[in-house]
Scaffold this motif. Structure first.
Motif, mmCIF file in Angstrom:
data_model
loop_
_atom_site.group_PDB
_atom_site.id
_atom_site.type_symbol
_atom_site.label_atom_id
_atom_site.label_comp_id
_atom_site.label_asym_id
_atom_site.label_seq_id
_atom_site.Cartn_x
_atom_site.Cartn_y
_atom_site.Cartn_z
ATOM 1 N N GLY A 102 69.685 113.240 63.977
ATOM 2 C CA GLY A 102 70.831 113.330 64.866
ATOM 3 C C GLY A 102 70.572 112.540 66.141
ATOM 4 O O GLY A 102 69.436 112.437 66.612
ATOM 5 N N ASP A 104 71.279 113.372 69.062
ATOM 6 C CA ASP A 104 70.752 114.275 70.093
ATOM 7 C C ASP A 104 69.236 114.386 69.998
ATOM 8 O O ASP A 104 68.531 114.380 71.010
ATOM 9 N N GLU A 105 68.690 114.443 68.769
ATOM 10 C CA GLU A 105 67.248 114.504 68.579
ATOM 11 C C GLU A 105 66.590 113.199 69.010
ATOM 12 O O GLU A 105 65.528 113.202 69.640
ATOM 13 N N VAL A 107 67.717 111.017 71.205
ATOM 14 C CA VAL A 107 67.783 110.912 72.671
ATOM 15 C C VAL A 107 66.742 111.829 73.306
ATOM 16 O O VAL A 107 66.092 111.464 74.295
ATOM 17 N N GLY A 108 66.553 113.021 72.732
ATOM 18 C CA GLY A 108 65.529 113.934 73.248
ATOM 19 C C GLY A 108 64.136 113.328 73.173
ATOM 20 O O GLY A 108 63.348 113.402 74.136
ATOM 21 N N ILE A 130 75.448 108.930 77.922
ATOM 22 C CA ILE A 130 76.061 108.991 76.600
ATOM 23 C C ILE A 130 77.562 109.162 76.773
ATOM 24 O O ILE A 130 78.002 110.050 77.513
ATOM 25 N N GLU A 135 79.843 112.608 69.502
ATOM 26 C CA GLU A 135 79.302 113.911 69.119
ATOM 27 C C GLU A 135 77.851 113.692 68.712
ATOM 28 O O GLU A 135 77.571 113.292 67.585
ATOM 29 N N THR A 136 76.934 113.951 69.642
ATOM 30 C CA THR A 136 75.532 113.613 69.406
ATOM 31 C C THR A 136 74.909 114.383 68.247
ATOM 32 O O THR A 136 73.989 113.892 67.612
ATOM 33 N N GLU A 137 75.424 115.581 67.968
ATOM 34 C CA GLU A 137 74.868 116.348 66.847
ATOM 35 C C GLU A 137 75.345 115.780 65.508
ATOM 36 O O GLU A 137 74.634 115.835 64.513
#
Length: 181
Positions: A102, A104-105, A107-108, A130, A135-137
């Motif tokens: 994902g 989001d992962e 980017v983390g 962003i 929808e980052t997920e």
């Protein structure tokens, strides 16, 4: 009339055999092409996985030296730094097993990497923005896709500068669902 009928039947059979041969050749070509594309995809996938399991040895060396210096100088900052480094290693290893992750992962992991890099370089600040429409997920990308570009910007972009630099990463969705970084 019998000879004409036999000739017509022979022509019909010949045309049928020719059509069948063309269909079989076409089918053989499609299967061959499909196998070739699958092998090419598997090769690229394997290369991608190998790349994601690698982390810049220079970064790892710098991180370990930084931890050592923190432990010798100020123990209070060494533990959080070491925890972030451990988290990044765990994330990289976990993502190396995945074909897609994902956004989001990703980017983390990128934020952790940039935080660690900025801690021992002290030559840059960073910011990741962003687009609110993403929808980052739900958005998935190959793991560690962005990190090598950021790493190159640190290695090559800040060489020989006397002022503090900045890295800005903007993620936005373009037409047709393309992700622009």
């Amino acid at each position: 009339k019998q000879q004409e009928t036999i000739i017509r039947q022979q022509r019909f059979l010949f045309a049928g055999y020719a059509a069948l041969s063309l269909v079989l050749l076409g089918l053989g070509y499609v299967l061959f092409r499909q196998r070739k594309l699958k092998a090419q995809f598997e090769k690229l996938n394997l290369e991608q996985r190998l790349l994601t399991t690698q982390m810049n040895p220079h970064f790892i060396g710098n991180a370990m030296n930084h931890v050592s210096a923190l432990v010798q100088a100020k123990k209070s900052t060494a533990v959080p730094y070491l925890q972030k480094l451990s988290s990044l290693f765990r994330t990289v290893l976990q993502h190396s097993r995945e074909e897609f992750v994902g956004l989001d992962e990703e980017v983390g992991a990128l934020e952790t990497y940039l935080e660690l890099q900025s801690n021992f370089h002290h030559t840059f600040d960073y910011r990741i923005t962003i687009d609110k429409n993403i929808e980052t997920e739900a958005c998935i990308i190959p793991p560690l896709l962005i990190q090598p570009f950021v790493e190159n910007s640190i290695v090559h972009g800040f060489k020989g500068i006397s002022h503090k630099g900045a890295i800005e990463i903007h993620l936005q969705q373009e037409d047709k669902g393309l992700l622009c970084c």
